[in-house]
Design an enzyme around this catalytic site. Structure first.
Site, PDB file in Angstrom:
ATOM      1  N   HIS A  46     -10.889   7.314   3.276  1.00  0.00           N
ATOM      2  CA  HIS A  46     -10.843   6.268   2.049  1.00  0.00           C
ATOM      3  C   HIS A  46     -11.017   6.607   0.925  1.00  0.00           C
ATOM      4  O   HIS A  46     -11.452   7.838  -0.373  1.00  0.00           O
ATOM      5  CB  HIS A  46     -12.512   6.625   1.864  1.00  0.00           C
ATOM      6  CG  HIS A  46     -13.354   5.672   1.524  1.00  0.00           C
ATOM      7  ND1 HIS A  46     -13.480   4.313   2.019  1.00  0.00           N
ATOM      8  CD2 HIS A  46     -13.695   5.441   0.110  1.00  0.00           C
ATOM      9  CE1 HIS A  46     -14.505   3.367   0.858  1.00  0.00           C
ATOM     10  NE2 HIS A  46     -13.890   4.348  -0.273  1.00  0.00           N
ATOM     11  N   GLY A  92      -9.407 -10.191  -3.926  1.00  0.00           N
ATOM     12  CA  GLY A  92     -10.278 -10.687  -3.139  1.00  0.00           C
ATOM     13  C   GLY A  92     -10.284  -9.623  -2.206  1.00  0.00           C
ATOM     14  O   GLY A  92     -10.339  -9.772  -0.074  1.00  0.00           O
ATOM     15  N   HIS A  97     -11.896   0.071   0.547  1.00  0.00           N
ATOM     16  CA  HIS A  97     -11.469   0.805   1.441  1.00  0.00           C
ATOM     17  C   HIS A  97      -9.701   0.423   1.623  1.00  0.00           C
ATOM     18  O   HIS A  97      -9.409  -0.491   2.582  1.00  0.00           O
ATOM     19  CB  HIS A  97     -11.437   0.697   2.878  1.00  0.00           C
ATOM     20  CG  HIS A  97     -10.676   1.826   3.931  1.00  0.00           C
ATOM     21  ND1 HIS A  97     -11.645   3.600   3.953  1.00  0.00           N
ATOM     22  CD2 HIS A  97      -9.469   2.715   4.068  1.00  0.00           C
ATOM     23  CE1 HIS A  97     -10.920   3.992   4.641  1.00  0.00           C
ATOM     24  NE2 HIS A  97      -9.891   4.406   4.831  1.00  0.00           N
ATOM     25  N   HIS A  99      -6.363  -0.697   2.228  1.00  0.00           N
ATOM     26  CA  HIS A  99      -5.493  -1.656   3.804  1.00  0.00           C
ATOM     27  C   HIS A  99      -4.424  -2.488   3.642  1.00  0.00           C
ATOM     28  O   HIS A  99      -4.359  -2.931   2.371  1.00  0.00           O
ATOM     29  CB  HIS A  99      -6.956  -2.189   4.349  1.00  0.00           C
ATOM     30  CG  HIS A  99      -7.893  -3.141   3.567  1.00  0.00           C
ATOM     31  ND1 HIS A  99      -9.039  -3.203   2.881  1.00  0.00           N
ATOM     32  CD2 HIS A  99      -6.816  -4.523   3.868  1.00  0.00           C
ATOM     33  CE1 HIS A  99      -8.815  -3.933   2.745  1.00  0.00           C
ATOM     34  NE2 HIS A  99      -8.026  -4.921   2.839  1.00  0.00           N
ATOM     35  N   HIS A 101      -2.338  -5.473   5.289  1.00  0.00           N
ATOM     36  CA  HIS A 101      -1.900  -6.577   6.549  1.00  0.00           C
ATOM     37  C   HIS A 101      -1.267  -6.489   6.407  1.00  0.00           C
ATOM     38  O   HIS A 101      -0.060  -6.182   5.773  1.00  0.00           O
ATOM     39  CB  HIS A 101      -2.804  -7.461   5.564  1.00  0.00           C
ATOM     40  CG  HIS A 101      -4.401  -8.035   5.223  1.00  0.00           C
ATOM     41  ND1 HIS A 101      -5.073  -8.090   6.082  1.00  0.00           N
ATOM     42  CD2 HIS A 101      -4.479  -7.890   3.843  1.00  0.00           C
ATOM     43  CE1 HIS A 101      -6.446  -8.330   5.057  1.00  0.00           C
ATOM     44  NE2 HIS A 101      -6.276  -7.844   4.478  1.00  0.00           N
TER      45      HIS A 101
HETATM   46  P1  5GP Z   1      -9.407  -7.712   2.954  1.00  0.00           P
HETATM   47  O1  5GP Z   1      -9.809  -9.324   2.036  1.00  0.00           O
HETATM   48  O2  5GP Z   1     -10.488  -6.760   2.173  1.00  0.00           O
HETATM   49  O3  5GP Z   1      -8.213  -7.846   1.567  1.00  0.00           O
HETATM   50  O4  5GP Z   1      -9.256  -7.677   4.390  1.00  0.00           O
HETATM   51  C1  5GP Z   1     -10.830  -7.199   5.259  1.00  0.00           C
HETATM   52  C2  5GP Z   1     -10.031  -7.185   6.112  1.00  0.00           C
HETATM   53  O5  5GP Z   1     -11.244  -6.899   7.252  1.00  0.00           O
HETATM   54  C3  5GP Z   1     -10.772  -8.999   6.503  1.00  0.00           C
HETATM   55  O6  5GP Z   1      -9.315 -10.041   6.897  1.00  0.00           O
HETATM   56  C4  5GP Z   1     -11.224  -8.762   7.832  1.00  0.00           C
HETATM   57  O7  5GP Z   1     -10.828  -9.903   8.472  1.00  0.00           O
HETATM   58  C5  5GP Z   1     -11.266  -7.720   8.287  1.00  0.00           C
HETATM   59  N1  5GP Z   1     -12.623  -7.147   8.820  1.00  0.00           N
HETATM   60  C6  5GP Z   1     -13.834  -6.378   8.331  1.00  0.00           C
HETATM   61  N2  5GP Z   1     -14.787  -5.763   9.015  1.00  0.00           N
HETATM   62  C7  5GP Z   1     -14.096  -5.336  10.564  1.00  0.00           C
HETATM   63  C8  5GP Z   1     -14.173  -4.924  11.008  1.00  0.00           C
HETATM   64  O8  5GP Z   1     -15.478  -4.572  11.449  1.00  0.00           O
HETATM   65  N3  5GP Z   1     -13.426  -5.165  12.009  1.00  0.00           N
HETATM   66  C9  5GP Z   1     -11.899  -5.049  12.245  1.00  0.00           C
HETATM   67  N4  5GP Z   1     -10.661  -5.394  12.687  1.00  0.00           N
HETATM   68  N5  5GP Z   1     -11.574  -5.608  10.486  1.00  0.00           N
HETATM   69  C10 5GP Z   1     -12.769  -6.193  10.009  1.00  0.00           C
HETATM   70 ZN    ZN Z   2     -13.972   4.392   4.444  1.00  0.00          ZN
END
Ligand code: 5GP
Ligand code: ZN
Length: 112
Positions: A46, A92, A97, A99, A101
């Site tokens: 994390h 956004g 954590h 990640h 995309h």
């Molecule tokens: P961020 O908006 O932080 O860049 O992207 C977070 C992503 O995580 C979003 O696209 C959202 O749909 C995805 N996400 C959030 N919660 C979960 C979950 O419990 N499972 C999965 N598979 N994706 C999640």
């Molecule tokens: Zn985490």
């Protein structure tokens, strides 16, 4: 980290559509896909953003990118894909954590 949804996914406490896993990273399907193919690659450790990279984490991120490059065709992304990392509130970032995309499966436009 407690209450982090991606830490829970990394530990297998929450199910995810996993497409790849090794000792240090996990790749799984985004629950709300923005494109026909929308995967997320996370380190199991994390931390929130690239501002927290040290040498070891930077090397881990490099290995994650290398793995994505190697495996993307097997995920249906042989014609190209977009990698996006949202960093912080204004970008956004909704899950604190780190990640990556992985977006594709259709022709993407770069909106301004
Ligand atoms: P961020 O908006 O932080 O860049 O992207 C977070 C992503 O995580 C979003 O696209 C959202 O749909 C995805 N996400 C959030 N919660 C979960 C979950 O419990 N499972 C999965 N598979 N994706 C999640
Ligand atoms: Zn985490």
């Amino acid at each position: 980290m407690e209450n982090c949804v991606f830490c829970k996914i990394a530990k297998g406490e929450i199910p995810s559509g996993k497409v790849y896993e090794d000792d240090e990273i996990l790749v799984f399907k985004d629950i709300e896909p923005l494109t026909k193919i929308h995967l997320l690659c996370i380190p199991k450790e994390h931390f929130k953003t690239v501002a927290e990279l040290d040498d070891a984490r930077a090397a881990l991120l490099g290995r994650a990118l290398k793995k994505i490059g190697k495996l993307a065709p097997s995920w249906g992304l042989e014609n190209g894909y977009r990698l996006v990392m949202n960093q912080g509130e204004e970008a956004g970032q909704s899950v604190p954590h780190l990640h990556i995309h992985i977006l594709g499966g259709e022709r993407l436009r770069w909106e301004k």
